[in-house]
Design a protein around this motif. Structure first.
Motif, short mmCIF file in Angstrom:
data_model
loop_
_atom_site.label_atom_id
_atom_site.label_comp_id
_atom_site.label_asym_id
_atom_site.label_seq_id
_atom_site.Cartn_x
_atom_site.Cartn_y
_atom_site.Cartn_z
N LEU A 1 -14.54 83.31 -98.29
CA LEU A 1 -15.46 83.41 -97.26
C LEU A 1 -16.17 82.25 -97.14
CD1 LEU A 1 -15.94 85.46 -94.99
CD2 LEU A 1 -17.93 86.13 -96.64
N SER A 2 -16.13 81.62 -96.08
CA SER A 2 -16.75 80.12 -95.69
C SER A 2 -17.17 79.82 -94.50
CB SER A 2 -16.20 78.95 -96.50
OG SER A 2 -15.20 78.70 -95.42
N ILE A 3 -18.13 78.89 -94.12
CA ILE A 3 -17.99 78.24 -92.84
C ILE A 3 -17.55 76.97 -92.90
CG2 ILE A 3 -19.65 77.86 -90.93
CD1 ILE A 3 -21.62 80.13 -91.55
N SER A 4 -16.18 76.81 -92.22
CA SER A 4 -15.75 75.62 -92.32
C SER A 4 -15.21 75.29 -91.16
CB SER A 4 -14.49 75.90 -93.53
OG SER A 4 -15.20 76.05 -94.67
N ALA A 5 -14.44 74.18 -90.97
CA ALA A 5 -13.55 73.59 -90.10
C ALA A 5 -12.75 72.50 -90.48
CB ALA A 5 -14.26 72.99 -88.92
N ASP A 6 -11.48 72.53 -90.02
CA ASP A 6 -10.64 71.67 -90.40
C ASP A 6 -10.45 70.34 -89.34
OD1 ASP A 6 -8.56 70.24 -91.59
OD2 ASP A 6 -6.67 71.83 -90.92
N GLY A 7 -11.42 69.70 -89.21
CA GLY A 7 -11.52 68.46 -88.20
C GLY A 7 -12.83 69.01 -87.20
N ARG A 8 -12.69 68.91 -85.95
CA ARG A 8 -13.49 68.92 -84.89
C ARG A 8 -14.19 70.45 -85.14
NH1 ARG A 8 -14.06 70.70 -79.36
NH2 ARG A 8 -12.12 71.50 -79.19
N VAL A 9 -15.40 70.53 -85.08
CA VAL A 9 -16.18 71.87 -85.48
C VAL A 9 -16.86 72.32 -84.14
CG1 VAL A 9 -17.97 70.56 -86.38
CG2 VAL A 9 -17.87 72.90 -87.25
N ALA A 10 -17.21 71.18 -83.37
CA ALA A 10 -18.16 71.51 -82.02
C ALA A 10 -19.84 71.79 -82.26
CB ALA A 10 -17.53 72.48 -81.07
N PHE B 1 -11.49 80.34 -97.42
CA PHE B 1 -12.13 79.40 -98.54
C PHE B 1 -10.68 79.24 -99.69
CE2 PHE B 1 -15.01 78.67 -102.47
CZ PHE B 1 -15.04 77.40 -102.15
N GLY B 2 -9.69 78.81 -99.07
CA GLY B 2 -8.59 78.73 -99.81
C GLY B 2 -8.56 77.26 -100.42
N PRO B 3 -7.45 77.04 -101.12
CA PRO B 3 -7.51 75.63 -102.12
C PRO B 3 -7.55 74.51 -101.24
CG PRO B 3 -5.24 77.10 -102.49
CD PRO B 3 -6.55 77.55 -101.34
N ARG B 4 -7.19 74.38 -100.03
CA ARG B 4 -7.51 73.11 -99.49
C ARG B 4 -8.75 72.87 -99.11
NH1 ARG B 4 -6.14 70.96 -94.53
NH2 ARG B 4 -6.18 73.17 -93.27
N TYR B 5 -9.47 74.03 -98.67
CA TYR B 5 -10.84 74.12 -98.23
C TYR B 5 -11.81 73.68 -99.65
CZ TYR B 5 -9.88 75.55 -93.54
OH TYR B 5 -9.29 75.35 -92.28
N ARG B 6 -11.13 73.99 -100.82
CA ARG B 6 -11.70 73.93 -102.04
C ARG B 6 -11.87 72.63 -102.31
NH1 ARG B 6 -11.13 79.23 -105.96
NH2 ARG B 6 -11.43 80.72 -104.29
N ARG B 7 -10.70 72.08 -102.32
CA ARG B 7 -10.56 70.59 -102.46
C ARG B 7 -11.47 69.66 -101.51
NH1 ARG B 7 -4.85 71.78 -103.14
NH2 ARG B 7 -4.64 71.15 -100.90
N GLY B 8 -11.40 70.33 -100.18
CA GLY B 8 -12.36 69.43 -99.29
C GLY B 8 -13.92 69.45 -99.73
N LEU B 9 -14.23 70.50 -100.19
CA LEU B 9 -15.55 70.80 -100.71
C LEU B 9 -15.84 70.10 -101.87
CD1 LEU B 9 -18.28 72.21 -100.41
CD2 LEU B 9 -17.47 74.22 -102.07
#
Ligand SMILES: C=C(O[C@@H]1C=C(C(=O)O)C=C[C@H]1O)C(=O)O
Length: 293
Positions: A89-98, A260-268
């Protein structure tokens, strides 16, 4: 809905004397896909709810007034020892978020030494603004924290950060004022998705009553499933609540991610590295996800 109990019924399996979980709820549309099923009474959870902007929930959690809540991702890094991250769980975006927008009266490249207003509702996006302006555009403005009112902010500043529904609404109300989307800027700068918020639980609760926390995690996932199965109803509810055009809400629910998978964790972790470089963090903390420790 004012602070108070959500209409969810008491879980049959809860110990009769167990006090309700004190749950935080960011008062923006970005939380609706996680809480819609709970709000509608479709999934059971014995909770009391406190609604507010992220900065208020960050503080309430820090002061021990909430058990489980979304907090700004930078706030987690500053108090990692006191909490565990709720998995998936997270509040995220992969680029544009608005909804993370920097409105500006002059080009970003010309903001060096100029006054820039930062919404008092945010913690993470304040740091993200610094990263983008100082490290991507090479300017060092004079920042001031201000209430989220675009007119008042731009009366005295050359740029203004708004987040959440304040940003979505301001983009509609002031189409003539240029803005940049900081989620898109972050992606262009680093190539990573951006994690704005995490759900956390007090470490004490996780250790003393893991069954209660397991129930909360299950309910969050069931509530999300309920929400996405009824996307048109959820969009209608959001439109009624905020008066935004349906296509804006629909687009927003495409952009905002709760994974909140691996790509999001790396971003964080990348975000934490930059924050440390700017002196906003002493160290990059480990991501302590409940059940993975
Ligand atoms: C994407 C968003 O995520 C958020 C941004 C936060 C912050 O800047 O501290 C905290 C929680 C989320 O509400 C948003 O509010 O628009």
């Amino acid at each position: 809905m004012p602070a108070g109990r959500l209409p969810g019924r008491k879980a049959a399996t809860a110990a009769p004397e167990a006090p309700p979980i004190r749950l935080g709820y960011i008062d923006y549309l970005n939380c609706l896909p996680v809480y819609f099923g709970i709000e509608q009474g479709a999934v059971e959870l014995d909770v009391t709810v406190q609604k507010g902007p992220p900065s208020a929930l960050n503080r309430a959690f820090r002061e021990g007034r909430l058990d489980v809540t979304p907090v700004s991702s930078i706030e987690y890094a500053r108090h990692a020892a006191d909490c565990v991250i709720i998995p998936g769980l997270s509040i995220s975006a992969d680029g544009r978020v608005a909804s993370i927008l920097l409105f500006h009266r002059r080009p970003l490249e010309e903001l060096d030494g100029r006054p820039v207003a930062l919404t008092a509702s945010s913690a993470t996006s304040v740091v993200l603004t610094r990263i983008i302006l100082e490290l991507r555009y090479g300017v060092r403005p004079a920042y001031r924290v201000a209430p989220p009112d675009l007119d008042a902010m731009l009366a005295e500043h050359d740029a203004a950060l708004l987040i959440g529904d304040d940003a979505l609404l301001a983009a509609q109300a002031y189409p003539e004022i240029p803005h940049v989307d900081l989620g898109a800027e972050w992606k262009a700068f680093t190539g990573h998705p951006m994690v704005y918020a995490l759900w956390v639980a007090r470490r004490e609760l996780a250790e003393a009553d893991p069954a209660a926390l397991r129930r909360v995690v299950r309910v969050f996932h069931a509530s999300q499933e309920y929400a996405w199965d009824r996307r048109p109803e959820m969009v209608a509810e959001a439109v009624a609540r905020r008066g935004l055009p349906p296509d804006v809400v629909d687009d927003y629910f495409d952009l905002i991610r709760h994974e909140f998978g691996p790509r999001y964790r790396r971003g964080l972790v990348a975000f934490y590295e930059y924050a440390r470089r700017l002196g906003e963090l002493d160290a990059v903390p480990p991501l302590r996800v409940w059940g993975e420790e």
